[in-house]
Enzyme design. Structure first.
Site, PDB file in Angstrom:
ATOM      1  N   ASP A 473       0.748  -1.208   0.059  1.00 47.44           N
ATOM      2  CA  ASP A 473       0.151  -0.052   0.210  1.00 47.44           C
ATOM      3  C   ASP A 473       0.666   1.312   0.120  1.00 47.44           C
ATOM      4  OD1 ASP A 473      -2.288   1.489   0.139  1.00 47.44           O
ATOM      5  OD2 ASP A 473      -3.442   0.005   1.546  1.00 47.44           O
ATOM      6  N   ASP A 543     -10.628   2.115  -3.281  1.00 47.51           N
ATOM      7  CA  ASP A 543     -11.353   1.742  -1.812  1.00 47.51           C
ATOM      8  C   ASP A 543     -12.937   2.225  -2.056  1.00 47.51           C
ATOM      9  OD1 ASP A 543      -8.987   1.468  -0.566  1.00 47.51           O
ATOM     10  OD2 ASP A 543      -8.878   3.312   0.427  1.00 47.51           O
TER      11      ASP A 543
HETATM   12  C1  GLA Z   1      -5.675   1.610   2.231  1.00 42.87           C
HETATM   13  C2  GLA Z   1      -6.079   0.590   1.324  1.00 42.87           C
HETATM   14  C3  GLA Z   1      -7.303  -0.188   2.004  1.00 42.87           C
HETATM   15  C4  GLA Z   1      -6.485  -0.504   3.379  1.00 42.87           C
HETATM   16  C5  GLA Z   1      -6.270   0.344   4.257  1.00 42.87           C
HETATM   17  C6  GLA Z   1      -5.505   0.050   5.440  1.00 42.87           C
HETATM   18  O1  GLA Z   1      -6.783   2.535   2.336  1.00 42.87           O
HETATM   19  O2  GLA Z   1      -6.650   0.989   0.067  1.00 42.87           O
HETATM   20  O3  GLA Z   1      -7.754  -1.164   1.151  1.00 42.87           O
HETATM   21  O4  GLA Z   1      -5.739  -1.827   2.980  1.00 42.87           O
HETATM   22  O5  GLA Z   1      -5.292   1.211   3.396  1.00 42.87           O
HETATM   23  O6  GLA Z   1      -4.963   1.026   6.161  1.00 42.87           O
END
Ligand code: GLA
Length: 721
Positions: A473, A543
């Site tokens: 990420d 997301d």
């Molecule tokens: C980001 C990702 C999510 C999740 C969060 C965890 O927002 O896109 O899918 O993994 O971080 O903190």
């Protein structure tokens, strides 16, 4: 095929259906001649003209203003007033840059950067390399054009070499420049967005001036994807001229389209000059990222399929299996509250319901119980995993599941051991506190010590544990860009050096964990780019998992990137959109467009819901090879009406998966003609048992939404033997 005509000095870079032609004469600027459909004779200099207020070379081409000559590597400040592809600031402060042709070579293969993502090559790939020299600074440029015949794609990059005794500064380095002569009208298609609504399609005519698509964020970002296309105003799915461009890079970039006063069009793509310049000392060289261009004379659909083919065959890390594993991810069901008991509950329910891999998301390391602490401390949280990670992973695997894990290596929370011990590892200007975003700072990935720390800690904590999948990420963009290890004159290199460090760590991860797969992510799809695709098999699309929004995001993502890159999950919540919950079937029908996953705690779900999930997974497995390796055809765009409809077709047309989705329903009948169907075949829909003959499919089948608030239809056609 790449050829040179010794009489005309024209070089032809050909793919199966396209031609890119340029003329290179020793001592002169390299002139762009043509890019488009393959023709026998490309026109030379279509509009010789000497405009007022435009300098020219008196002795040679007095009839040609510099301002109008189509150029391959236009410099700065020497009479061409359009946006430049390179500006070199000499030791004496002069910025005029004007490259002239020295020589060319044609060879099989292409340059394969050791430090940056790039298009892979096979025996079909040939390269034209031009050697040019700047008449002001004496710096050499090596411009490469690599032709990918069956994808009708050309990859371009430039390497600068300082063979002088002084140092110079490179700035505004574009990887690609294409000049289109006046007389061709274009519309621009691009993919702007925001966090949570990344990549939506916009299309607009061009106006005189410069339209700049850029990111200064140190990442490609959610806000403007680096993909864009220029299409003839009449272009639609099946007809029209289309040019697609992209950059194989994940950092800050600048793409410019400039419509000149004389209606010629210049297209540039590259690093740009937002706080970027590079000091090139004597004996050093600098390589730009690679840029791609693809042409189709047969409409947007064909351009898309060619782009997909290129990305699948030459950019994406090839999968070890025929499709992605079906995952259950803890994030939306659990947020940061992961621990051994919960993981085992998840795993038990996952294995009983057909899931193939459990992915433990954020919250397993350091003091990471919320987003306020722990990033940078890549040590398993002993309170949450008292017997250690290896033991939990083993128990999960004993249930027949693979195991995936979330990491965010490029970041640090100020509340972390790493930051307390090494504040200088974070990007920050020494005179003031850096800005926080999601309570975190960005590590200086350009600092080799930082990369070494990450290799060591990630290697120690995750090595030998049996990790099958990483979710990598990146949850904020760069700001306060200043590196504690660079001298003042190199500070403008920090953002690009950051990317080089990230790429080094990505390459290390792939080598150190050769059997694990990689899904990259950046707050959803904030780094949905060819750079990330080179290292990973897929990307977390967004997301935003609400299917009503996802329809737009996924349709736009498929504009520039193939379905296997597009990780899609059926989400935890009922995705209340405009006050209405979304059904499981609709959520699934949207998510089945790419690698499939689920994001809710199945161990807490009713048997009825689990049974539906099991049935969906069985259904998905029967056709998952189609999004993975089939060709994508769009039937109805959610940007033009209420319905999004498309199908994936096997290469020979004997298997098809058609999906139609309507987040807001109406009962207007729709006719879909399936051009990839074979006329002489009869197909069975494996989901309903209904039969269709190829002729009818080609002519058009009529379907009618049921007029409810949301509607989805999936038809899985297989030709009868
Ligand atoms: C980001 C990702 C999510 C999740 C969060 C965890 O927002 O896109 O899918 O993994 O971080 O903190």
């Amino acid at each position: 095929m790449i050829r040179k005509n010794a009489r005309t000095h024209i070089y032809r870079v050909e793919t199966e259906n396209t031609l890119y032609a340029l003329r290179a004469v020793r001592g002169e600027r390299v002139e762009h001649i043509y890019y488009g459909r393959k023709v026998r004779n490309a026109l030379i200099s279509p509009y010789p003209h000497n405009y007022g207020f435009s300098p020219n070379d008196k002795d040679k081409t007095a009839s040609l203003s510099h301002d109008i000559i189509p150029a391959e590597l236009p410099g700065y400040g020497a009479g061409d007033y359009r946006a430049e592809a390179i500006r070199i600031i000499d030791k004496n402060g002069a910025a005029a840059t004007d490259f002239r042709f020295v020589k060319a070579r044609i060879y099989q293969g292409k340059p394969l950067s050791a430090a940056m993502p790039h298009a892979r090559a096979d025996e079909a790939v040939e390269t034209l390399e031009l050697t040019l020299k700047d008449r002001f600074s004496g710096i050499f440029a090596f411009v490469s054009y690599s032709a990918y015949p069956e994808a009708d794609t050309i990859v371009r990059s430039v390497r600068y070499e300082n063979r002088t005794r002084k140092s110079v500064r490179l700035t505004n380095t574009a990887s690609l420049c294409v000049d289109f002569p006046a007389g061709k009208e274009f519309e621009l298609i691009n993919l702007p967005g925001t966090y949570y609504f990344e990549r939506h399609i916009e299309r607009a005519p061009l106006r005189q001036g410069n339209y700049v698509m850029t990111s200064h964020r140190g990442a490609t970002g959610h806000q403007m994807n680096p993909y864009f296309a220029l299409v003839s105003p009449d272009a639609d799915e099946k007809a029209g001229e289309c040019y697609a461009f992209n950059l194989i890079y994940s950092g800050a970039y600048t793409n410019t389209v400039e419509l000149t006063p004389y209606r010629a069009l210049r297209v540039l793509s590259g690093l740009g000059d937002h706080h970027f310049s590079w000091l090139l000392e004597k004996g050093e060289s600098f390589e730009t990222p690679e840029a791609t261009m693809c042409y189709s004379a047969k409409g947007i659909g064909d351009m898309r399929r060619k782009t997909h083919r290129f990305v699948k065959n030459y950019i994406l890390k090839p999968r070890k299996s025929t499709r992605a594993p079906i995952v259950l991810n803890t994030w939306e069901g659990t947020w940061f509250d992961v621990n051994e008991k919960l993981i085992l509950d998840y795993a038990r329910a996952a294995s009983q319901n057909g899931i193939e891999m459990l992915v433990m998301d954020d919250g397993w390391f350091g003091a990471r119980v919320s987003d306020k602490a722990g990033l940078g401390d890549w040590f398993v949280n002993p309170a949450r995993f008292p017997e250690g990670l290896a033991s939990t992973v083993k128990k999960v695997k004993d249930m027949g599941l693979a195991f995936g894990i979330w990491i965010e290596p490029e970041m640090v929370n100020p509340d972390s051991e790493l930051y307390r011990n090494h504040p200088e590892y974070a990007l920050a200007v020494p005179t003031a506190d850096p800005s926080l975003s999601r309570d975190q700072l960005v590590l200086d990935m350009g600092n080799p010590e930082v990369v070494a720390y990450l290799k060591e800690t990630l290697g120690k904590t995750l090595g030998g544990v049996g990790i099958d999948y990483f979710k990598w990420d990146f949850n904020r963009h760069l700001s306060d860009v200043y590196s504690s290890i660079l001298p003042p004159e190199r500070q403008a290199e920090a953002a690009h050096r950051f990317m080089l460090g990230t790429y080094e760590l990505l390459a290390w991860l792939r080598e150190t964990f050769p059997d694990a797969m990689l899904e990259t992510c950046s707050g959803g799809g904030g780094r949905y780019d060819l750079g990330m695709m080179y290292y990973g098999e897929q990307i977390w699309t967004s997301d935003n998992t609400d299917p009503a929004w996802r329809v737009d995001i996924q349709c736009a993502s498929l504009m520039g990137y193939p379905a296997p890159t597009m990780s899609c999950h059926v989400a935890n919540r009922e995705n209340i959109c405009e006050g209405k919950p979304r059904t499981l079937r609709f959520r699934y029908a949207v998510a089945a467009a790419g690698p499939l996953g689920y994001e809710f705690n199945l161990s807490e779900c009713s048997e009825e819901l689990c049974a539906s999930v099991r049935a969906q997974i069985e259904e998905y497995k029967s056709y998952a090879h189609l999004p993975e390796s089939g060709n994508y055809y769009e039937l109805a765009s959610p940007y033009e009406g209420r319905t999004y409809a498309y199908y994936y077709a096997s290469p020979n047309g004997d298997e098809l998966l058609l999906t139609a989705l309507q987040a807001k329903g109406d009962a207007i009948p729709l006719t879909f003609s399936i051009e990839a169907a074979c006329e002489d075949l009869t197909y069975t829909d494996l989901l309903s048992g209904k039969e269709y003959d190829g002729k009818t499919l080609k002519k058009g089948i009529c379907v009618c939404p049921d007029g409810m608030d949301e509607w989805s239809l999936m038809i899985h056609l297989r030709a009868k033997k």
